[in-house]
Design an enzyme around this catalytic site. Structure first.
Site, mmCIF file in Angstrom:
data_model
loop_
_atom_site.group_PDB
_atom_site.id
_atom_site.type_symbol
_atom_site.label_atom_id
_atom_site.label_comp_id
_atom_site.label_asym_id
_atom_site.label_seq_id
_atom_site.Cartn_x
_atom_site.Cartn_y
_atom_site.Cartn_z
ATOM 1 N N ASP A 25 0.844 -1.204 0.000
ATOM 2 C CA ASP A 25 0.000 0.000 0.000
ATOM 3 C C ASP A 25 0.877 1.251 0.000
ATOM 4 O O ASP A 25 2.039 1.209 0.406
ATOM 5 C CB ASP A 25 -0.880 0.039 1.251
ATOM 6 C CG ASP A 25 -1.860 -1.127 1.312
ATOM 7 O OD1 ASP A 25 -2.186 -1.670 0.244
ATOM 8 O OD2 ASP A 25 -2.278 -1.469 2.431
HETATM 9 N N1 URA Z 1 -1.286 -6.039 3.861
HETATM 10 C C1 URA Z 1 -1.758 -4.768 3.909
HETATM 11 O O1 URA Z 1 -2.754 -4.512 4.546
HETATM 12 N N2 URA Z 1 -1.080 -3.814 3.241
HETATM 13 C C2 URA Z 1 0.050 -4.045 2.555
HETATM 14 O O2 URA Z 1 0.628 -3.118 1.988
HETATM 15 C C3 URA Z 1 0.531 -5.352 2.514
HETATM 16 C C4 URA Z 1 -0.154 -6.336 3.179
#
Ligand code: URA
Length: 240
Positions: free
Chosen positions: A104
């Site tokens: 993310d």
């Molecule tokens: N899980 C999440 O919630 N975000 C990420 O970036 C990776 C795994």
């Protein structure tokens, strides 16, 4: 090694795309056009060309680890013009790199980038179950029952999560850090799992992807993977 695998590993195209190049008569082995999909090559002795240009797997495939800072999108180009992980790659990095999976925008830590389409695809395939390890700073202190639920499986709106590993790294009452290892890679999975047990994530950081560890790589820095790491990734991805 099968010719299409050789081409995919060299970053020429995906295995399917490589087969298309072969059947189109664009691939030659030692000067002989080879369109038969069962054809094999010995990378040490055979000369493979595509459209007359030699393909060398050692030069073709590149593998990097990046410590992604927050605020960078996991893509090689962003239509909205935001900073991307491509901005953090060395200027002389080969073309054709792509991120293996996604973190993310606000997630930090280990991201692999490769030009090896075949490997990247396999690592993300649920069949291969590569472990990804995250450190999540959360609100509150997850109980033993919460940690057990995270490990056993949580019901999310896209189905129950697969068995995972979860333990508490530290806790100071109103905050805690949880280490969570998953073999899946659904969208926002760690955040959704921790929210589901009542401990929303404040900050998320990935410290390992299969056999590759982030170690002390500085935020924003990259390093090429070692040969041993690349071999271990190929082994985890179940390549023959
Ligand atoms: N899980 C999440 O919630 N975000 C990420 O970036 C990776 C795994």
């Amino acid at each position: 090694m099968r010719l299409q695998k050789f081409l995919a590993r060299a970053g020429v195209a995906s295995r399917r795309g490589s087969e298309d190049l072969m059947t189109a008569g664009r691939v030659a082995v030692n000067g002989v056009v080879t369109s038969e999909l069962g054809a094999k090559v010995d990378p040490a002795t055979d000369t493979v060309t595509v459209d007359g240009r030699e393909v060398r797997p050692d030069e073709g495939a590149a593998y990097f680890a990046l410590n992604k800072p927050a605020g960078y999108v996991t893509t090689m180009s962003d239509p909205q013009g935001r900073p991307t992980v491509a901005d953090l790659m060395p200027a002389d990095a080969p073309a054709g790199l792509f991120p293996v999976g996604r973190l993310d925008l606000d997630t930090t830590g280990l991201l692999l980038l490769t030009s090896d389409g075949e490997l990247g695809h396999r690592l993300l395939h649920p069949r291969h179950h590569v472990w990804k390890t995250y450190r999540a700073e959360v609100d509150g202190e997850p109980s033993d029952a919460d940690l057990r639920a995270l490990a056993d499986g949580i019901e999310l709106d896209d189905g129950s999560t697969a068995p995972a590993r979860a333990h508490l790294v530290w806790s100071e009452g109103s905050r805690a850090e949880v280490e969570l290892s998953l073999r899946e890679g659904r969208k926002r999975q760690v955040k959704r799992m921790l929210s589901a047990v009542g401990h929303p994530v404040r900050a998320l950081h990935r410290i390992a992807f299969g056999p590759v560890e982030l170690g002390d790589l500085a935020p924003g820095a990259t390093r090429p993977l070692t040969d041993a790491e690349v071999a271990a990734l190929h082994a985890e991805a179940g390549e023959d």
